[in-house]
Design a protein around this motif. Structure first.
Motif, short mmCIF file in Angstrom:
data_model
loop_
_atom_site.label_atom_id
_atom_site.label_comp_id
_atom_site.label_asym_id
_atom_site.label_seq_id
_atom_site.Cartn_x
_atom_site.Cartn_y
_atom_site.Cartn_z
N ASN A 618 9.63 14.48 2.52
CA ASN A 618 8.61 14.63 3.55
C ASN A 618 7.62 15.75 3.21
O ASN A 618 6.43 15.67 3.55
N ILE A 619 8.10 16.79 2.55
CA ILE A 619 7.20 17.88 2.16
C ILE A 619 6.24 17.38 1.10
O ILE A 619 5.02 17.66 1.16
N ARG A 620 6.73 16.66 0.13
CA ARG A 620 5.85 16.11 -0.91
C ARG A 620 4.88 15.10 -0.30
O ARG A 620 3.73 15.00 -0.73
N LEU A 621 5.36 14.34 0.69
CA LEU A 621 4.50 13.37 1.35
C LEU A 621 3.35 14.07 2.09
O LEU A 621 2.19 13.63 2.03
N ARG A 622 3.64 15.16 2.76
CA ARG A 622 2.60 15.90 3.48
C ARG A 622 1.66 16.61 2.51
O ARG A 622 0.48 16.81 2.80
N LEU A 623 2.18 17.01 1.34
CA LEU A 623 1.32 17.66 0.35
C LEU A 623 0.26 16.70 -0.17
O LEU A 623 -0.86 17.13 -0.50
N LYS A 652 2.38 14.82 -12.29
CA LYS A 652 3.83 14.92 -12.12
C LYS A 652 4.28 14.05 -10.95
O LYS A 652 5.34 13.40 -11.02
N LEU A 653 3.49 14.04 -9.88
CA LEU A 653 3.86 13.20 -8.75
C LEU A 653 3.76 11.72 -9.09
O LEU A 653 4.58 10.91 -8.65
N LEU A 654 2.78 11.36 -9.88
CA LEU A 654 2.64 9.96 -10.26
C LEU A 654 3.76 9.50 -11.20
O LEU A 654 4.23 8.36 -11.11
N VAL A 655 4.20 10.39 -12.06
CA VAL A 655 5.18 10.00 -13.08
C VAL A 655 6.60 10.12 -12.57
O VAL A 655 7.41 9.20 -12.71
N ASP A 659 10.43 8.44 -4.49
CA ASP A 659 10.36 7.98 -3.10
C ASP A 659 9.17 7.05 -2.93
O ASP A 659 8.05 7.34 -3.39
N LYS A 660 9.38 5.92 -2.26
CA LYS A 660 8.32 4.91 -2.13
C LYS A 660 7.17 5.40 -1.27
O LYS A 660 6.00 5.16 -1.57
N ASP A 661 7.51 6.08 -0.16
CA ASP A 661 6.44 6.56 0.72
C ASP A 661 5.55 7.58 0.00
O ASP A 661 4.32 7.55 0.13
N ILE A 666 0.60 9.22 -2.80
CA ILE A 666 -0.09 9.83 -3.94
C ILE A 666 -1.11 8.86 -4.54
O ILE A 666 -2.16 9.28 -5.05
N LYS A 667 -0.84 7.55 -4.45
CA LYS A 667 -1.83 6.58 -4.93
C LYS A 667 -3.09 6.61 -4.07
O LYS A 667 -4.21 6.59 -4.59
#
Length: 956
Positions: A618-623, A652-655, A659-661, A666-667
């Motif tokens: 969730n933190i990465r999702l909000r970032l 790094k997030l793309l590679v 997590d699917k969400d 990120i896309k």
């Protein structure tokens, strides 16, 4: 075990969990509700109105304005659907009637039907439905008719409605018909000319004012305002006022209160004579009767007293004004007599043990009276004026703030900001009452005062709040208010009203204008940071974060600002709880909004990018939602490193993201990042957009804080240096007053020859002191050879009087006047000293001792230098010539000026048979050489250099 299992099975069977609920429809009911999908909207509406269920009919009536809005189906709808609706309404239930009344009003408001068509169809249905048997249905259609009257033209009202209204007002009609007549007449009275009203409406109005039913009299009394405005002043004075006076004296309280409210409404219409002769005596009599009886009219008087006093203010004398003020005081204390206060205390003590005791009707009326009086306090303040507030109303206001009932205190707290605005510069007298309300235990009271605390503080600050500058006196005056505001957080936090907590945290941001830097840093910031961690509702945390950032931005010390920013990073970005890290992303959004781009890039940019490594999805999702705003902050080529870090984070997030969400987020972020163009500094300087100007303003404000801090530091340093200088001046002035004995320059030792200049009055005169000071400043006193050279006797005649008496007070007589030397000041300490020789005649220079004069710039080639022979010089050769010239010019030579080094010039110093009786003679030198040396010496008695001696030896 078997018994328990069987009992549990029985209980589950009794519950019948598998049984379908009663709300589900059967198959037969579903078949009845189904409609052919091939039918048009008009055909479906006609079918449902004819053979549909009640729910389906209500749906058709709700959609009737939409069917009429369609131009293609408008005529067909009017021909087929509307008649069917009117037919169904005759036997419809309450819910369908309410739906139809609302739909008919919308049709007229949206002009979906011409006025003539509306009058012939919908208006007739409305007029017929007003007399429905169901009171709720009749009331709904009556409200629709009153709203429709405002939209209909005057001709249609006179033709279609006026006659029906008059007919309903006859005494033979039912009570509800006469009540409907009163409301309709009041509505249409403003539509016609005065002569029509006087001819058609006024007789019915007068008869309804004399109706046998008190409800009809009261209802008609409330409509007299509209009738009076339609008639004008003169017909009102002759026809309406007598009826109104009679209604205010009615035997029923309901009618009397309606009469008082009508009097308040028509005050603006009446002239001065009418007010003085009729209205003022009527109001005073009414108020006195209400206070004596303490009936249901007293709360109404308390509610209307403010409007009465304000409306009659121009017509009242000073005595009458004082009467209104005294009457208002009594209203504020109704029910608070000594006996009742004792009873209430006993009741309160019993309530703590048992449940709440129900209050009697008398207590309810007294409470309502004080509550209404508190509501009217701002109006009474305007009536009295700021000059007389302290004498007339301050005590009453304090008693209302301390009322035993929380509802009264809540009403006062809700209007506190209005009183502070009206009071102006004298607002400080309300500070104790404000503190009492802030320390109240009731949530309702705190809600009333905290909702407007920003306006209250602005009133306390006065005009200085607009300039963002405050005097220390005003800040100190609010020293007790700020802790009370912070202490109210304990009571607010104990309740579940998170909106009130959010409002309190938001209001703390306004304390920047009324608190010193230390109070904000030591008291306000800890409360906000604690609330950031402990608050449960997310809006409360957001309010705390925003207020904290606003306060941090106004702190004057850079060290404190950086410390708090580092706390935000360490406690939230690097916190253990994922909720804190998630909150840090919201904090970054607030920083981008409130601070400049430079500030964010310096303290938050690199830190927030590290959250892409967070283990919580969730933190990465909000970032991901923060990445596009981060790119908008970048300006090339200065922020090239930050752009590279942003690109690396996205890659790094793309590679590596699993997590699917987060992958989807990120896309989407990458698509938005590609649309953002990075700014260039050269272009941005030429083309400044509105956002750039706002950001530049923020950055200038942040730089201004740093500059102000530096200026304050410089001022403190200058003040400290000034204090030190004042101390030095005081010490020197004290020493100067004491005299020469207070000098810190050491005097000559006992037994040494006196080195005083000939022609001075005494050895301790200012001339000798100045000479010693000059020698001390040229570092002669620190030389190791000074003590040994001081023992060399002075060249010339030595008398027995001055040997061994350096401190002899007897002056040396001389024909040359003493040199006048000014005392040295602190400012002249760095300047070049003026020698004694300049103040004397050139021919009367004093004969100095054999001590050589030293210069800070020694002449290492004195033997080769050629200078003109001074007065009293024996020869042109040798170093004596140059030294004599140096002595005449007053220059001081450094050690070693006579040769290559200071010690080298004195190497020939020894005892010999030829000059054993003289001190300081040179060994290995013949008498002829000695005579030549003597002749080459200058007036200062300087010794020739070693190089000269060797050259002379070789020449011999």
């Amino acid at each position: 075990m078997d018994k328990t299992t069987t009992s549990l099975a029985d209980d589950l069977q009794d519950l019948q969990l598998d049984r379908p609920t009663e709300g589900l429809k059967s198959t037969e009911e579903l078949e009845k509700l189904t409609v052919d999908e091939q039918l048009s909207d008009i055909e479906r509406a006609v079918y449902l109105l004819s053979s549909g269920q009640e729910v389906q009919r209500i749906s058709v009536i709700h959609n009737l304005p939409d069917l009429l809005r369609d131009t293609e189906s408008h005529d067909e709808c009017m021909r087929r659907v509307v008649p069917k609706v009117r037919e169904v309404l005759y036997v419809a239930q309450t819910e369908m009637q309410l739906a139809a009344s609302s739909a008919f009003l919308q049709i007229l408001q949206k002009n979906l039907v011409p006025i003539q068509n509306y009058t012939q169809t919908f208006l007739q249905t409305i007029l017929n439905s007003v007399d429905a048997r169901d009171p709720d249905v009749a009331s709904a259609w009556l409200d629709t008719l009153l709203d429709v009257i405002d939209l209909l033209p005057k001709d249609i009202i006179k033709k279609e409605i006026l006659n029906i209204a008059i007919a309903k007002g006859q005494l033979s009609q039912a009570v509800h018909s006469r009540l409907s007549c009163c409301k309709i007449l009041g509505k249409i009275a403003t539509k016609f000319e005065p002569f029509v009203i006087k001819k058609e409406i006024l007789p019915v109005v007068q008869s309804l004012c004399q109706d046998v039913d008190y409800e009809v009299r009261g209802c008609m009394c409330r409509q007299l305002d509209c009738v009076a405005r339609g008639l004008g002043l003169e017909p009102t004075k002759s026809a309406i006022l007598p009826e109104l006076v009679e209604l205010t004296n009615d035997e029923e309280g309901f009618v009397r209160t309606a009469g008082l409210e009508t009097v308040v409404s028509i005050l603006s219409l009446l002239d001065e004579d009418t007010c003085n002769n009729t209205i003022i005596p009527l109001v005073c009599k009414f108020c006195q009767q209400a206070m004596q009886n303490e009936d249901s009219t007293l709360p109404v008087v308390a509610k209307q007293l403010g409007r009465l006093a304000h409306g009659l203010q121009a017509h009242l004398t000073d005595e009458q004004k004082q009467w209104f003020v005294d009457y208002y005081r009594k209203l504020c204390k109704v029910g608070l007599s000594s006996e009742r206060a004792k009873n209430t205390k006993e009741a309160d003590s019993e309530q703590t043990k048992v449940t709440d005791m129900p209050q009697s009707e008398e207590d309810d009326s007294c409470l309502e009276c004080r509550k209404n009086a508190a509501f009217n306090f701002p109006a009474m303040f305007v009536f009295v004026g700021p000059k007389h507030f302290k004498i007339d109303l301050l005590g009453i206001f304090s008693s209302l703030c301390k009322d035993p009932n929380s509802q009264v205190r809540k009403t006062v707290a809700s209007g506190f900001h209005e009183v502070t605005k009206l009071l102006g510069s004298q607002v400080h007298i309300l500070q104790p009452d404000l503190i009492n309300l802030l320390k109240d235990d009731s949530i309702d009271v705190l809600r009333g005062i905290l909702t407007n605390i920003v306006d209250i503080l602005d009133s306390f600050l006065g005009s200085s709040s607009s300039n963002h500058t405050l005097s220390e006196a005003k800040m100190n005056s609010l020293g007790e208010v700020i802790p009370a505001i912070l202490a109210s957080d304990e009571v607010v936090s104990s309740c579940n009203n998170w909106r009130l907590q959010e409002e309190l945290m938001t209001s703390l941001a306004s304390l920047t204008r009324c608190c010193t830097n230390e109070v904000l840093y030591t008291k306000v910031i800890p409360v906000l940071f604690n609330k950031l961690k402990t608050a449960r509702a997310l809006p409360v945390r957001h309010a705390c974060a925003r207020s904290s950032l606003i306060i941090i931005r106004t702190l004057k010390k850079l060290e404190q600002r950086e410390e708090l920013v580092n706390r935000l990073v360490t406690e939230f970005c690097q916190g253990r709880s994922c909720h804190q890290r998630s909150l840090f992303i919201d904090i970054c959004k607030f920083v981008i909004e409130l601070y400049s781009k430079t500030f964010f890039k310096k303290y938050f940019y690199e830190v927030v990018l590290e959250l892409h490594k967070d283990p919580v999805p969730n933190i990465r999702l909000r970032l991901c939602s923060l990445l596009p705003p981060l790119k908008r902050l970048i300006k090339l080529p200065t922020d090239r490193n930050l752009l590279q870090q942003l690109d690396l984070c996205v890659r790094k997030l793309l590679v590596a993201e699993k997590d699917k969400d987060v992958q989807n987020a990120i896309k989407l972020a990458v698509e938005e990042l590609d649309k953002i163009h990075v700014q260039m500094e050269s272009l941005s300087r030429r083309m400044l957009f509105e956002q750039d100007l706002v950001d530049q303003k923020k950055e200038d404000e942040e730089k201004l804080l740093i500059e102000l801090e530096e200026k304050d530091q410089k001022r403190e340093e200058e003040a400290a240096e000034k204090k030190k200088g004042e101390k030095r001046n005081s010490v020197t002035s004290a020493a100067a007053k004491k005299g020469d004995n207070g000098s810190k320059i050491p005097g000559p030792r006992k037994g040494t020859k006196n080195l005083a200049v000939s022609g001075t009055t005494s050895p301790n005169t200012s001339t000798s002191k100045d000479l010693q000071n000059r020698q001390g400043k040229n570092s002669i006193a620190k030389s190791k050879s000074t003590n040994s050279l001081s023992q060399i006797p002075r060249r010339g005649k030595i008398t027995s009087e001055n040997i061994g008496k350096p401190d002899s007070p007897k002056p040396i007589r001389s024909k040359i006047p003493a040199a006048k030397v000014k005392p040295l000041s602190n400012n002249d300490s760095g300047k070049k000293d003026v020698t004694v020789s300049k103040s004397m005649p050139k021919k009367a220079l004093p004969r100095l001792s054999r001590l050589p004069l030293y210069s800070s710039q020694p002449n290492l080639h004195s033997s080769q230098s050629k200078s003109p022979v001074g007065r009293g010089s024996g020869s042109k050769t040798g170093s004596g010539t140059s030294k004599g010239a140096a002595a005449r010019s007053g220059a001081l030579q450094a050690p070693g000026s006579a040769g290559t080094s200071s010690r080298g010039s004195m190497t020939g110093l020894a005892s010999s048979p030829n000059n054993s009786g003289r001190r300081g003679s040179f060994g290995n030198v013949s008498n002829t050489e000695t005579s030549s040396v003597k002749s080459s010496k200058g007036s200062n008695g300087a010794v020739p250099s070693t190089k000269e001696k060797i050259n002379r030896k070789k020449s011999k």
